[in-house]
Design a protein around this motif. Structure first.
Motif, mmCIF file in Angstrom:
data_model
loop_
_atom_site.group_PDB
_atom_site.id
_atom_site.type_symbol
_atom_site.label_atom_id
_atom_site.label_comp_id
_atom_site.label_asym_id
_atom_site.label_seq_id
_atom_site.Cartn_x
_atom_site.Cartn_y
_atom_site.Cartn_z
ATOM 1 N N LEU A 102 0.824 -1.295 -0.212
ATOM 2 C CA LEU A 102 0.035 -0.025 -0.081
ATOM 3 C C LEU A 102 0.872 1.073 -0.135
ATOM 4 O O LEU A 102 1.557 1.275 1.078
ATOM 5 N N GLU A 103 0.728 2.167 -1.163
ATOM 6 C CA GLU A 103 1.424 3.376 -1.064
ATOM 7 C C GLU A 103 0.640 4.415 -0.304
ATOM 8 O O GLU A 103 -0.430 4.711 -0.548
ATOM 9 N N VAL A 104 1.393 5.086 0.689
ATOM 10 C CA VAL A 104 0.535 6.193 1.330
ATOM 11 C C VAL A 104 1.041 7.370 0.762
ATOM 12 O O VAL A 104 2.250 7.712 0.946
ATOM 13 N N GLY A 105 -0.028 8.043 0.267
ATOM 14 C CA GLY A 105 0.472 9.361 -0.481
ATOM 15 C C GLY A 105 1.220 10.550 0.268
ATOM 16 O O GLY A 105 1.201 10.283 1.665
ATOM 17 N N PRO A 106 1.595 11.359 -0.106
ATOM 18 C CA PRO A 106 2.345 12.488 0.753
ATOM 19 C C PRO A 106 1.425 13.130 1.743
ATOM 20 O O PRO A 106 0.336 13.447 1.336
ATOM 21 N N LEU A 107 2.000 13.130 2.934
ATOM 22 C CA LEU A 107 1.056 13.844 3.982
ATOM 23 C C LEU A 107 2.011 14.886 4.777
ATOM 24 O O LEU A 107 3.333 14.510 4.797
ATOM 25 N N GLU A 108 1.690 15.769 5.199
ATOM 26 C CA GLU A 108 2.392 16.780 6.105
ATOM 27 C C GLU A 108 2.568 16.368 7.620
ATOM 28 O O GLU A 108 1.318 16.259 8.066
ATOM 29 N N VAL A 109 3.399 16.493 8.259
ATOM 30 C CA VAL A 109 3.364 16.258 9.593
ATOM 31 C C VAL A 109 4.249 17.308 10.271
ATOM 32 O O VAL A 109 4.994 18.104 9.751
ATOM 33 N N THR A 110 3.859 17.638 11.470
ATOM 34 C CA THR A 110 4.540 18.687 12.268
ATOM 35 C C THR A 110 5.171 18.139 13.549
ATOM 36 O O THR A 110 4.706 17.708 14.469
ATOM 37 N N PRO A 111 6.736 17.908 13.563
ATOM 38 C CA PRO A 111 7.380 17.298 14.597
ATOM 39 C C PRO A 111 7.351 18.461 15.671
ATOM 40 O O PRO A 111 6.629 19.585 15.842
ATOM 41 N N LEU A 112 7.953 17.986 16.785
ATOM 42 C CA LEU A 112 7.983 18.884 17.955
ATOM 43 C C LEU A 112 8.637 20.447 17.911
ATOM 44 O O LEU A 112 8.278 21.336 18.791
ATOM 45 N N ASP A 113 9.457 20.335 16.908
ATOM 46 C CA ASP A 113 10.116 21.700 16.810
ATOM 47 C C ASP A 113 9.487 22.619 15.868
ATOM 48 O O ASP A 113 9.846 23.458 15.226
ATOM 49 N N ASP A 114 8.160 22.143 15.501
ATOM 50 C CA ASP A 114 7.225 22.789 14.599
ATOM 51 C C ASP A 114 7.787 23.177 13.152
ATOM 52 O O ASP A 114 7.520 24.054 12.593
ATOM 53 N N ARG A 115 8.574 22.103 12.821
ATOM 54 C CA ARG A 115 9.380 22.608 11.295
ATOM 55 C C ARG A 115 8.461 21.291 10.442
ATOM 56 O O ARG A 115 8.875 20.100 10.512
ATOM 57 N N ARG A 116 7.773 21.783 9.786
ATOM 58 C CA ARG A 116 6.826 20.947 8.933
ATOM 59 C C ARG A 116 7.533 20.017 8.035
ATOM 60 O O ARG A 116 8.352 20.469 7.249
ATOM 61 N N LEU A 117 7.024 18.899 7.722
ATOM 62 C CA LEU A 117 7.878 17.846 6.628
ATOM 63 C C LEU A 117 6.769 17.263 5.958
ATOM 64 O O LEU A 117 5.653 17.019 6.365
ATOM 65 N N VAL A 118 7.097 17.156 4.658
ATOM 66 C CA VAL A 118 6.280 16.260 3.880
ATOM 67 C C VAL A 118 6.780 14.820 3.622
ATOM 68 O O VAL A 118 8.008 14.474 3.501
ATOM 69 N N VAL A 119 5.835 13.882 4.179
ATOM 70 C CA VAL A 119 6.504 12.387 4.134
ATOM 71 C C VAL A 119 5.482 11.384 3.386
ATOM 72 O O VAL A 119 4.624 11.587 3.082
ATOM 73 N N ASP A 120 6.383 10.607 2.502
ATOM 74 C CA ASP A 120 5.925 9.516 1.893
ATOM 75 C C ASP A 120 6.119 8.224 2.350
ATOM 76 O O ASP A 120 7.217 7.998 3.062
#
Length: 295
Positions: free
Chosen positions: A68-86
């Motif tokens: 199953l391919e999980v499409g790109p999603l934005e996450v917000t780590p503890l340091d509030d530096r948003r990342l795009v994860v596949d």
């Protein structure tokens, strides 16, 4: 004749009914026997199996490991530096009865849609508890294991087993990426300016040291030259004095010739002298002053 036809029809019906009561399960599949929408049998072993002809329905599911391919999603780590994860997950259907009850006639498409939501929720939950440096580092196997363990419990309700979860790509969003690049460029430019300033300061010190060394060397050389020049003048005067004392007339004759050679050259200024000047003593007589006196 009619009996033969009837017998053939009955035989054909029996054969057809017999064939309808048998189905084959491939080793890569699992099967459910459905009767009026209810599960009456689960066939997981490969081979031949029986069902009620014309009444039961056989539904087969893939027993292999699926992706199953999980499409790109934005996450917000503890340091509030948003990342795009596949990410992607590998799973398989372990309980076909529960799978059927959970997804109904939607089959794999409906199951993967729900599993995708589970993966997204778990990914956001796990990655939101760590810093972006932990996510971007190469050693993130522990994070993927936590996502997998969190998804396993929820996927069991769908009759699925999550075997593995992998994070394929972790990047900054485009807007953040440009801002990060701008900040990196500014930091590098500041470091370059600091290095240039330190280099200029070092160059100034080297130039000042070179100028001081030059002055010292020139001063020392001029002092030594003056000493040597003074010693040479003293030695010359001593030689002249000895020569004059040995033969004063010859010494005077030599000095007169030297004066003639320096003054009577092309391009020199004109001399206005009296004909009886002492400058011409050795030009008027081959014997000089002494000869002129004797004459």
């Amino acid at each position: 004749m009619n009996r033969s036809v009837i017998s053939l029809v009955v035989l054909a019906a029996l054969v057809f009914a017999g064939l309808s009561a048998v189905f084959i399960v491939d080793e890569r599949e699992k099967a459910l026997v459905m009767r009026f929408g209810r599960v009456v049998n689960v066939q997981e072993a490969p081979g031949l199996a029986l069902k009620m002809p014309f009444v039961d329905e056989v539904v087969k599911y893939d027993d292999r490991i699926l992706s199953l391919e999980v499409g790109p999603l934005e996450v917000t780590p503890l340091d509030d530096r948003r990342l795009v994860v596949d990410a992607f997950a590998r799973y398989r259907i372990t309980d076909v009865r529960r799978f059927r009850e959970a997804v109904g006639v939607g089959n794999i498409g409906a199951a993967e849609s729900r599993l995708d939501n589970i993966m997204r929720d778990q990914t956001r939950e796990v990655l939101g508890t760590v810093s972006s440096n932990d996510i971007l580092s190469s050693d993130r196997a522990a994070l993927m294991l936590r996502i997998r363990n969190g998804a396993i419990a929820q996927a069991e309700g769908l009759g699925l087993e999550v075997i593995d979860v992998r994070l394929k790509r972790t990047d900054l969003p485009q807007a953040n990426l440009e801002a990060t690049f701008a900040r990196m460029r500014a930091e590098r430019e500041r470091e370059a300016a600091d290095e240039i300033a330190r280099g200029e300061e070092a160059a100034q010190r080297v130039r000042a040291q070179a100028d001081r060394t030059e002055v010292e060397l020139v001063s020392e050389a001029e002092r030594e030259a003056e000493v040597i020049r003074g010693e040479a003048d003293a030695q010359r005067n001593s030689i002249f004095a000895e020569a004059y004392g040995a033969d004063p007339e010859f010494f005077e004759f030599y000095r007169s010739l030297t004066a003639y050679s320096r003054s009577l050259q092309a391009g020199n200024s004109s001399l206005v002298l009296s004909p009886d000047s002492e400058f011409f003593n050795y030009l008027k007589s081959s014997q000089g002053t002494a000869g002129a006196a004797r004459e």
